[in-house]
Design a protein around this motif. Structure first.
Motif, PDB file in Angstrom:
ATOM      1  N   UNK A  70       0.815  -1.223   0.000  1.00  0.00           N
ATOM      2  CA  UNK A  70       0.000   0.000   0.000  1.00  0.00           C
ATOM      3  C   UNK A  70       0.843   1.265   0.000  1.00  0.00           C
ATOM      4  N   UNK A  71       2.132   1.146   0.340  1.00  0.00           N
ATOM      5  CA  UNK A  71       3.000   2.313   0.454  1.00  0.00           C
ATOM      6  C   UNK A  71       3.399   2.835  -0.921  1.00  0.00           C
ATOM      7  N   UNK A  72       3.916   4.059  -0.926  1.00  0.00           N
ATOM      8  CA  UNK A  72       4.420   4.615  -2.171  1.00  0.00           C
ATOM      9  C   UNK A  72       4.251   6.111  -2.234  1.00  0.00           C
ATOM     10  N   UNK A  73       4.699   6.695  -3.335  1.00  0.00           N
ATOM     11  CA  UNK A  73       4.619   8.131  -3.526  1.00  0.00           C
ATOM     12  C   UNK A  73       3.175   8.633  -3.503  1.00  0.00           C
ATOM     13  N   UNK A  74       2.223   7.772  -3.904  1.00  0.00           N
ATOM     14  CA  UNK A  74       0.831   8.198  -3.969  1.00  0.00           C
ATOM     15  C   UNK A  74       0.010   7.868  -2.747  1.00  0.00           C
ATOM     16  N   UNK A  75       0.645   7.295  -1.728  1.00  0.00           N
ATOM     17  CA  UNK A  75      -0.053   6.927  -0.499  1.00  0.00           C
ATOM     18  C   UNK A  75      -0.522   8.176   0.247  1.00  0.00           C
ATOM     19  N   UNK A  76      -1.731   8.105   0.801  1.00  0.00           N
ATOM     20  CA  UNK A  76      -2.243   9.207   1.631  1.00  0.00           C
ATOM     21  C   UNK A  76      -3.106   8.638   2.749  1.00  0.00           C
ATOM     22  N   UNK A  77      -2.761   9.015   3.975  1.00  0.00           N
ATOM     23  CA  UNK A  77      -3.498   8.591   5.162  1.00  0.00           C
ATOM     24  C   UNK A  77      -4.161   9.830   5.745  1.00  0.00           C
ATOM     25  N   UNK A  78      -5.464   9.935   5.600  1.00  0.00           N
ATOM     26  CA  UNK A  78      -6.196  11.137   6.030  1.00  0.00           C
ATOM     27  C   UNK A  78      -7.159  10.820   7.155  1.00  0.00           C
ATOM     28  N   UNK A  79      -6.717   9.971   8.075  1.00  0.00           N
ATOM     29  CA  UNK A  79      -7.588   9.503   9.160  1.00  0.00           C
ATOM     30  C   UNK A  79      -7.308  10.201  10.481  1.00  0.00           C
ATOM     31  N   UNK A  80      -6.065  10.636  10.716  1.00  0.00           N
ATOM     32  CA  UNK A  80      -5.710  11.253  11.989  1.00  0.00           C
ATOM     33  C   UNK A  80      -5.936  12.757  11.977  1.00  0.00           C
ATOM     34  N   UNK A  81      -6.300  13.281  13.137  1.00  0.00           N
ATOM     35  CA  UNK A  81      -6.419  14.723  13.295  1.00  0.00           C
ATOM     36  C   UNK A  81      -5.022  15.349  13.245  1.00  0.00           C
ATOM     37  N   UNK A  82      -4.974  16.631  12.941  1.00  0.00           N
ATOM     38  CA  UNK A  82      -3.686  17.318  12.806  1.00  0.00           C
ATOM     39  C   UNK A  82      -2.877  17.323  14.092  1.00  0.00           C
ATOM     40  N   UNK A  83      -3.540  17.221  15.222  1.00  0.00           N
ATOM     41  CA  UNK A  83      -2.848  17.291  16.510  1.00  0.00           C
ATOM     42  C   UNK A  83      -2.197  15.973  16.910  1.00  0.00           C
ATOM     43  N   UNK A  84      -2.446  14.929  16.136  1.00  0.00           N
ATOM     44  CA  UNK A  84      -1.974  13.611  16.521  1.00  0.00           C
ATOM     45  C   UNK A  84      -0.460  13.510  16.341  1.00  0.00           C
ATOM     46  N   UNK A  85       0.184  12.775  17.233  1.00  0.00           N
ATOM     47  CA  UNK A  85       1.619  12.507  17.139  1.00  0.00           C
ATOM     48  C   UNK A  85       1.854  11.042  17.473  1.00  0.00           C
ATOM     49  N   UNK A  86       2.828  10.447  16.798  1.00  0.00           N
ATOM     50  CA  UNK A  86       3.118   9.049  17.102  1.00  0.00           C
ATOM     51  C   UNK A  86       4.579   8.747  16.788  1.00  0.00           C
ATOM     52  N   UNK A  87       5.015   7.592  17.266  1.00  0.00           N
ATOM     53  CA  UNK A  87       6.431   7.226  17.182  1.00  0.00           C
ATOM     54  C   UNK A  87       6.940   7.144  15.758  1.00  0.00           C
TER      55      UNK A  87
END
Length: 452
Positions: free
Chosen positions: A426-443
């Protein structure tokens, strides 16, 4: 959505031979594109050849270019200082001229070094060639490499741990001070990208004209790669062999793919590849083997990709994009892009107005899926328009939306690019994950330092 041309009747008319590009079809599932324009330019790739790593001055100007074949050296052959103390190490995306043409279901993206009629100027942009980190002493985001070397091999001690420059503790990645106890261990964050940080958390560290609005430059480089390989499948098999006609073929292969459970055990999804592993490749495309110590079941070897100086272009860490916001309304999802770094914002999740400086570009699909087609902007922007492709059909990369989830709440969301080392096909230049809010942070959220 006035900027996007998803269809139309603008017929390509090019009386010149000073351009090259690719043609695709909105309705096609074939990831291979047709080379159009001057085919000799497809062989020499003059625009792609101008992607160069360099060390910058505080104002962003070029202090010195790095060697074409070895970023540890200056262009002159003298030893370079790439640990950020001589200036940030950046990748220059050159200026060029671009035109989008659409006739019926077919589209052409055309590129030229010259201001041909109807072409628009794509300004020079610079971006860190690898994920950036933070100078803890001076509280500033920087781009550098703190590795040391034995010949062309990364130097390691008797335990196999990487030997870093003496000042590496000043540039601890991961969660920064929170990972100090790991210094000197197999999962040390010294010399690693800074993660576990939100978009708003990165902004105060971006100083002297830098920012982390990476979508626009990342999208441009993505299309340069697609033009070079005449393919939308960036994970297609990597080969250095040209076709009989002298063209690049295949793709860049997979990224630093690892098992999720093992990654979590090793370091809680924190970075495992130090910044600058591909310094020995210079501005060339290729892969470098890197051994991760302390991995579950024994040492783990990953292949670190670089595309013309852009290290780990996908499938390693999620890439924060401070220049994109997504408004998932109850009935429609819209992509917004901001071109003014002084106006970058995370925006309130529940806001009912568009933040200043952000312009609507296109509507997104309302369900998850492999991207079948993208909408194209006259400025070169591209976003998922339809899903229904596959890992080897359409754009071969995945789009995630919360709009098809039962727990979906309308509002403003952030955009994550590239995909993590868990992304797989699923990864690549065209991948887009638009599920998290802008305030989210992760490792496994990282950022690239930008200046444009």
């Amino acid at each position: 959505m006035g900027l996007l041309l998803g269809s139309g009747n603008t017929k390509p008319q090019y009386p010149y031979d000073q351009w090259y590009g690719v043609q695709g079809d909105f309705n096609s599932q074939d990831y291979k594109l047709k080379r159009v324009g001057n085919l000799d330019l497809h062989r020499t790739l003059p625009i792609q050849a101008k992607l160069k790593r360099f060390v910058e001055n505080p104002d962003g100007s070029v202090k010195y270019y790095l060697n074409q074949n070895d970023s540890r050296k200056k262009d002159s052959g003298a030893t370079a200082v790439i640990d950020s103390t001589d200036g940030n190490v950046m990748l220059e995306k050159p200026e060029y001229y671009f035109k989008l043409e659409i006739e019926g279901t077919k589209w052409i993206r055309a590129y030229s070094e010259y201001p041909l009629p109807g072409f628009i100027k794509m300004e020079r942009k610079t971006v860190s060639p690898w994920y950036a980190t933070v100078d803890i002493t001076n509280s500033i985001a920087v781009s550098g490499c703190w590795l040391t070397w034995n010949g062309d091999e990364i130097a390691r001690d008797s335990d196999g741990f990487v030997i870093l420059k003496a000042n590496a503790a000043q540039f601890r990645g991961g969660s920064g001070a929170g990972d100090a106890a790991k210094d000197g261990t197999y999962n040390s964050m010294l010399g690693m990208p800074r993660t576990s940080i939100s978009k708003a958390g990165v902004r105060p560290f971006c100083k002297n004209g830098t920012h982390h609005g990476a979508y626009r430059v990342y999208n441009e480089i993505a299309w340069l790669q697609r033009v070079e390989y005449a393919s939308l499948h960036c994970q297609d098999t990597y080969t250095e062999t040209l076709t009989a006609d002298g063209f690049h073929q295949g793709g860049l292969g997979s990224g630093c793919a690892v098992n999720g459970t093992e990654w979590n055990t090793w370091g809680g999804y924190k970075p495992f590849v130090p910044c600058g592993v591909t310094a020995t490749l210079g501005n060339n495309t290729g892969k470098v083997s890197y051994t991760i110590k302390g991995w579950t079941g024994g040492d783990k070897v990953v292949q670190v990709t670089s595309y013309r100086g852009l290290e780990t272009p996908f499938e390693y860490l999620w890439l924060l994009a401070d220049d994109v916001l997504v408004w998932h309304k109850a009935d429609v999802s819209i992509a917004y892009v901001c071109e003014d770094p002084t106006k970058f914002t995370s925006h309130s999740d529940s806001a009912t107005t568009v933040p200043a400086g952000y312009e609507a570009i296109t509507e997104f699909p309302r369900t998850d899926g492999y991207v079948l087609s993208m909408a194209h902007s006259a400025k070169g922007y591209s976003f998922a328009e339809k899903v229904g492709g596959a890992s080897n059909k359409g754009y071969c990369d995945y789009y995630y939306t919360p709009a098809d989830d039962s727990s979906f709440t309308a509002g403003w969301y952030g955009a994550l690019l590239s995909a993590t080392a868990l992304g797989g096909a699923s990864a690549g230049f065209g991948f887009l994950y638009a599920i998290y809010r802008s305030s989210f942070a992760y490792a496994y959220f990282g950022f690239r330092l930008c200046r444009f």
